[in-house]
Motif scaffolding. Structure first.
Motif, PDB file in Angstrom:
ATOM      1  N   PHE A 189       0.829  -1.200   0.000  1.00  0.00           N
ATOM      2  CA  PHE A 189       0.000   0.000   0.000  1.00  0.00           C
ATOM      3  C   PHE A 189       0.870   1.258   0.000  1.00  0.00           C
ATOM      4  N   ASN A 190       0.331   2.315  -0.576  1.00  0.00           N
ATOM      5  CA  ASN A 190       1.003   3.609  -0.641  1.00  0.00           C
ATOM      6  C   ASN A 190       0.060   4.700  -0.146  1.00  0.00           C
ATOM      7  N   ASP A 191       0.647   5.704   0.503  1.00  0.00           N
ATOM      8  CA  ASP A 191      -0.113   6.859   0.986  1.00  0.00           C
ATOM      9  C   ASP A 191      -1.068   6.442   2.104  1.00  0.00           C
ATOM     10  N   ILE A 192      -0.479   6.208   3.263  1.00  0.00           N
ATOM     11  CA  ILE A 192      -1.200   5.697   4.432  1.00  0.00           C
ATOM     12  C   ILE A 192      -1.086   6.704   5.565  1.00  0.00           C
ATOM     13  N   LEU A 193      -2.177   7.017   6.195  1.00  0.00           N
ATOM     14  CA  LEU A 193      -2.184   7.914   7.354  1.00  0.00           C
ATOM     15  C   LEU A 193      -3.074   7.325   8.441  1.00  0.00           C
ATOM     16  N   ILE A 194      -2.481   7.145   9.638  1.00  0.00           N
ATOM     17  CA  ILE A 194      -3.241   6.788  10.842  1.00  0.00           C
ATOM     18  C   ILE A 194      -3.070   7.951  11.805  1.00  0.00           C
ATOM     19  N   GLU A 195      -4.139   8.628  12.156  1.00  0.00           N
ATOM     20  CA  GLU A 195      -4.019   9.897  12.874  1.00  0.00           C
ATOM     21  C   GLU A 195      -5.160  10.076  13.862  1.00  0.00           C
ATOM     22  N   ASN A 196      -4.830  10.733  14.997  1.00  0.00           N
ATOM     23  CA  ASN A 196      -5.843  11.068  16.012  1.00  0.00           C
ATOM     24  C   ASN A 196      -6.674   9.846  16.398  1.00  0.00           C
ATOM     25  N   THR A 197      -5.974   8.773  16.680  1.00  0.00           N
ATOM     26  CA  THR A 197      -6.629   7.487  16.912  1.00  0.00           C
ATOM     27  C   THR A 197      -6.103   6.855  18.189  1.00  0.00           C
ATOM     28  N   LYS A 198      -6.966   6.104  18.868  1.00  0.00           N
ATOM     29  CA  LYS A 198      -6.619   5.436  20.123  1.00  0.00           C
ATOM     30  C   LYS A 198      -6.761   3.934  19.936  1.00  0.00           C
ATOM     31  N   VAL A 199      -5.703   3.199  20.327  1.00  0.00           N
ATOM     32  CA  VAL A 199      -5.697   1.745  20.214  1.00  0.00           C
ATOM     33  C   VAL A 199      -5.306   1.178  21.577  1.00  0.00           C
ATOM     34  N   TYR A 200      -6.131   0.325  22.143  1.00  0.00           N
ATOM     35  CA  TYR A 200      -5.840  -0.182  23.485  1.00  0.00           C
ATOM     36  C   TYR A 200      -6.548  -1.511  23.731  1.00  0.00           C
ATOM     37  N   ASP A 201      -6.104  -2.192  24.788  1.00  0.00           N
ATOM     38  CA  ASP A 201      -6.643  -3.511  25.131  1.00  0.00           C
ATOM     39  C   ASP A 201      -6.541  -4.462  23.933  1.00  0.00           C
ATOM     40  N   ILE A 202      -5.332  -4.527  23.387  1.00  0.00           N
ATOM     41  CA  ILE A 202      -4.998  -5.433  22.289  1.00  0.00           C
ATOM     42  C   ILE A 202      -3.934  -6.399  22.821  1.00  0.00           C
ATOM     43  N   LEU A 203      -4.045  -7.672  22.547  1.00  0.00           N
ATOM     44  CA  LEU A 203      -3.141  -8.633  23.178  1.00  0.00           C
ATOM     45  C   LEU A 203      -1.738  -8.618  22.595  1.00  0.00           C
ATOM     46  N   ASP A 204      -1.591  -8.569  21.284  1.00  0.00           N
ATOM     47  CA  ASP A 204      -0.277  -8.778  20.669  1.00  0.00           C
ATOM     48  C   ASP A 204       0.382  -7.488  20.182  1.00  0.00           C
ATOM     49  N   LYS A 205      -0.206  -6.785  19.216  1.00  0.00           N
ATOM     50  CA  LYS A 205       0.395  -5.588  18.631  1.00  0.00           C
ATOM     51  C   LYS A 205      -0.663  -4.506  18.459  1.00  0.00           C
ATOM     52  N   ASP A 214      12.329 -10.672   2.907  1.00  0.00           N
ATOM     53  CA  ASP A 214      13.394 -11.342   2.158  1.00  0.00           C
ATOM     54  C   ASP A 214      14.624 -10.452   2.251  1.00  0.00           C
ATOM     55  N   TYR A 215      15.646 -10.913   2.965  1.00  0.00           N
ATOM     56  CA  TYR A 215      16.832 -10.076   3.179  1.00  0.00           C
ATOM     57  C   TYR A 215      17.596  -9.812   1.888  1.00  0.00           C
ATOM     58  N   GLN A 216      17.293 -10.538   0.808  1.00  0.00           N
ATOM     59  CA  GLN A 216      17.983 -10.334  -0.460  1.00  0.00           C
ATOM     60  C   GLN A 216      17.218  -9.429  -1.417  1.00  0.00           C
ATOM     61  N   LYS A 217      16.009  -9.053  -1.073  1.00  0.00           N
ATOM     62  CA  LYS A 217      15.212  -8.292  -2.026  1.00  0.00           C
ATOM     63  C   LYS A 217      15.578  -6.813  -1.985  1.00  0.00           C
ATOM     64  N   THR A 218      15.194  -6.106  -3.028  1.00  0.00           N
ATOM     65  CA  THR A 218      15.242  -4.648  -3.039  1.00  0.00           C
ATOM     66  C   THR A 218      13.808  -4.142  -3.048  1.00  0.00           C
ATOM     67  N   GLY A 219      13.616  -2.936  -2.529  1.00  0.00           N
ATOM     68  CA  GLY A 219      12.278  -2.378  -2.480  1.00  0.00           C
ATOM     69  C   GLY A 219      11.522  -2.788  -1.230  1.00  0.00           C
ATOM     70  N   TYR A 220      10.328  -2.209  -1.076  1.00  0.00           N
ATOM     71  CA  TYR A 220       9.534  -2.377   0.135  1.00  0.00           C
ATOM     72  C   TYR A 220       8.053  -2.487  -0.228  1.00  0.00           C
ATOM     73  N   ALA A 221       7.299  -3.132   0.638  1.00  0.00           N
ATOM     74  CA  ALA A 221       5.875  -3.350   0.372  1.00  0.00           C
ATOM     75  C   ALA A 221       5.064  -2.063   0.471  1.00  0.00           C
ATOM     76  N   HIS A 222       5.381  -1.239   1.467  1.00  0.00           N
ATOM     77  CA  HIS A 222       4.544  -0.074   1.763  1.00  0.00           C
ATOM     78  C   HIS A 222       5.373   1.206   1.665  1.00  0.00           C
ATOM     79  N   SER A 223       4.722   2.297   1.288  1.00  0.00           N
ATOM     80  CA  SER A 223       5.436   3.562   1.131  1.00  0.00           C
ATOM     81  C   SER A 223       4.565   4.731   1.563  1.00  0.00           C
ATOM     82  N   ASN A 224       5.253   5.800   1.988  1.00  0.00           N
ATOM     83  CA  ASN A 224       4.573   7.036   2.401  1.00  0.00           C
ATOM     84  C   ASN A 224       3.524   6.747   3.483  1.00  0.00           C
ATOM     85  N   PHE A 225       4.036   6.309   4.622  1.00  0.00           N
ATOM     86  CA  PHE A 225       3.223   5.790   5.730  1.00  0.00           C
ATOM     87  C   PHE A 225       3.455   6.694   6.930  1.00  0.00           C
TER      88      PHE A 225
END
Length: 546
Positions: A189-205, A214-225
């Motif tokens: 995904f590209n052009d991602i904004l998470i703002e003015n948000t509350k996240v709580y009572d979550i077990l893992d992340k 992949d440590y051998q790859k070039t590039g990335y899955a997500h951009s402008n985050f």
């Protein structure tokens, strides 16, 4: 009555046909908006048209049966609760220029009550804004899913544009509060904004992203985050065979910033080394962590539990203007895990750490599980580190290297205040690990030492025999009281409050730290407190430029 309607319709048609083209265009736009705005209310009916509050749909099931064109609005009645999972797929939205909006109408926020499922499950589409909602699961120990999930597994490194999650509250899920995921090459995904948000009572992340690692790859899955003005707390973690209890963890991203956010009370249930951390990146490029607070991050029965972290494979990273305190692990971590992409060009500046490293690590903590050359060009300067020996950490230090695999790639510590008390050391660098120390100020109210390459030095003068804290054959650095206003009296600043209120770490006018730092070029836009940094030969030591 029927004749009256016909007569009114003829008048309306006549008015439309005789009006200006501009008016007709505006009228057409408003009519199209009315046709593509959908209302959901507990008092509605799924046989209704859905295009007005009086003609609202009733259920999420009805919503999920529709394919929504770009620009649509989906509005839930405020103050009401709607059971189910909102799902979108490739037939919905997918236009970043003309996104769809999912929000509330009327008074208050609507609640999407996910029960044991996802709140939002969005697959192979984007161009979506989620705003002004409450997303609630059945509880972190009951629900097995995520609050909001975007996932892309399209072929050909396909990037989907535009995600917005704003003014929203997410709680009561196991895996993630919010997760942006992908698993097919560099699709994501590209052009991602998470703002003015509350996240709580979550077990893992709390908030996370991932791609196909992949440590051998070039590039990335997500951009402008961007993650901005978010509060993440009560993410305890659990025993799952890998680190658990992370606040904000972004990976496989390029061009990303986490700022003005607060993470706390995480990691208590973690049972594994390698995490958790309050705010961190790994496998990422051109990333910044700034103006954040992280505290009460626990290592659980495992390790780490740090405040902030640039981890395996981060390149071109800047960590600045952050406040880390009262964490089990290091305040500011920099390190490589095994099989990570190389790490290069890391800057950690104008941060404050107080009473970190309760069970492991140091105020700043470096580690390497890769080759000796996999970490290079690391600059840690103009920070203030205040550390006490506490809890179970047997060898805390303001600057500490983990003894794992050697590090030798231009690692530098300039102009930092190292304030060590109660048995904590100034620095601990094992034998075979290389680092450069220049222009730092060392102070302790009790005995503190410099452990460097297997030798213990009891004073700055002794330490200079290693070639550190000298410049042009002249001694630099200081071992004096920096005269901070109130060191060790830090406090919880709290979400939404100004981190500059931490005035106890300002120096006074006659501080020996004033004008005694070495020259560091390109040293940021300001100090921790918003003052312009001095360029040239009169830089102060520590996070405050008087």
């Amino acid at each position: 009555m029927k004749q009256l309607y016909v007569w009114f319709g003829l008048i309306l048609i006549s008015a439309i046909t005789s009006c200006t083209p501009e008016f007709k265009a505006e009228l057409d736009e408003r009519l199209e908006e009315a046709r593509t705005t959908y209302y959901i209310s507990p008092s509605g009916n799924d046989t209704n048209g859905g295009n007005s509050p009086e003609d609202a749909w009733k259920s999420i099931e009805k919503l999920n049966s529709f394919d929504f064109v770009p620009g649509s609005k989906i509005l839930f009645e405020g103050g009401q609760s709607f059971p189910g999972t909102v799902t979108f797929d490739k037939n919905d939205a997918n236009d970043g220029v003309n996104p769809i909006l999912i929000s509330s109408y009327g008074e208050g926020k609507a609640t999407i009550y996910a029960g044991n499922g996802f709140g939002f499950n969005i697959y192979n589409t984007a161009g979506i804004k989620i705003d002004n909602l409450i997303i609630e699961g059945s509880g972190m120990k009951i629900n097995q899913q995520a609050g909001i999930q975007f996932y892309n597994d399209l072929p050909n490194d396909t990037k989907l544009d535009y995600i917005r999650i704003t003014n929203t509250e997410v709680k009561g899920f196991k895996n993630h509060g919010i997760v942006i995921g992908a698993y097919n090459g560099n699709s994501g995904f590209n052009d991602i904004l998470i703002e003015n948000t509350k996240v709580y009572d979550i077990l893992d992340k709390g908030i996370a992203s991932y791609g196909k690692f992949d440590y051998q790859k070039t590039g990335y899955a997500h951009s402008n985050f961007i993650v901005r003005n978010v509060e993440v707390y009560n993410v305890p973690g659990y025993s799952k065979g890998s680190h658990s209890g992370n606040g904000i963890e972004l990976s496989d991203v390029q061009h990303s910033t986490i700022e003005y956010s607060t993470v706390y009370n995480c990691g208590q249930g973690n049972a594994t080394c390698g995490g958790p951390v309050g705010i961190w990146y790994w496998d990422a490029d051109q990333v910044t962590i700034q103006y954040n607070e992280a505290y009460n991050i626990s290592s659980g029965s495992g390790c780490d539990g740090g405040g902030f972290d640039f981890d395996g494979g981060v390149t071109n990273g800047v960590m600045q203007y952050n406040y880390s305190h009262d964490n089990d692990g290091g305040g500011f971590l920099i390190g490589q895990f095994t099989w990570a992409r190389p790490m290069d060009n890391i800057i950690v500046r104008y941060n404050i750490s107080e009473n970190d490293a309760g069970t492991n690590g140091g105020s700043v903590y470096l580690f390497n599980g890769e080759s000796v050359t996999s970490m290079k060009n690391i600059y840690v300067y103009n920070n203030t580190f205040y550390i006490n020996k506490r809890k179970s950490n047997k060898e805390p230090a303001a600057i500490k290297f983990n003894k794992w695999k050697a590090i030798s790639g231009n690692i530098n510590f300039f102009n930092n205040i190292l304030y060590a008390n109660d048995g904590a050391d100034y620095l601990n660098v094992p034998s075979g690990y290389l680092a450069n120390f220049k222009g730092n100020l060392y102070h302790s109210k009790a005995a503190a030492t410099m452990k460097f390459q297997g030798v213990t030095y009891n004073s700055l003068e002794e330490f200079r025999a290693t070639g550190n804290e000298t410049h042009n054959n002249s001694p630099i650095g200081l071992q004096q009281d920096p005269k901070l206003l109130e060191p060790g009296a830090g406090k919880v600043i709290g979400f939404g409050n100004d981190l500059k209120s931490l005035t106890g770490y300002k120096i006074v006018s006659d501080s020996p730290a004033k004008d005694k730092g070495i020259q560091v070029s390109g040293n940021g836009d300001s100090d921790y407190f918003g003052n312009l940094p001095v360029s040239g030969n009169s830089q102060d030591i520590g996070a405050h430029e008087l």
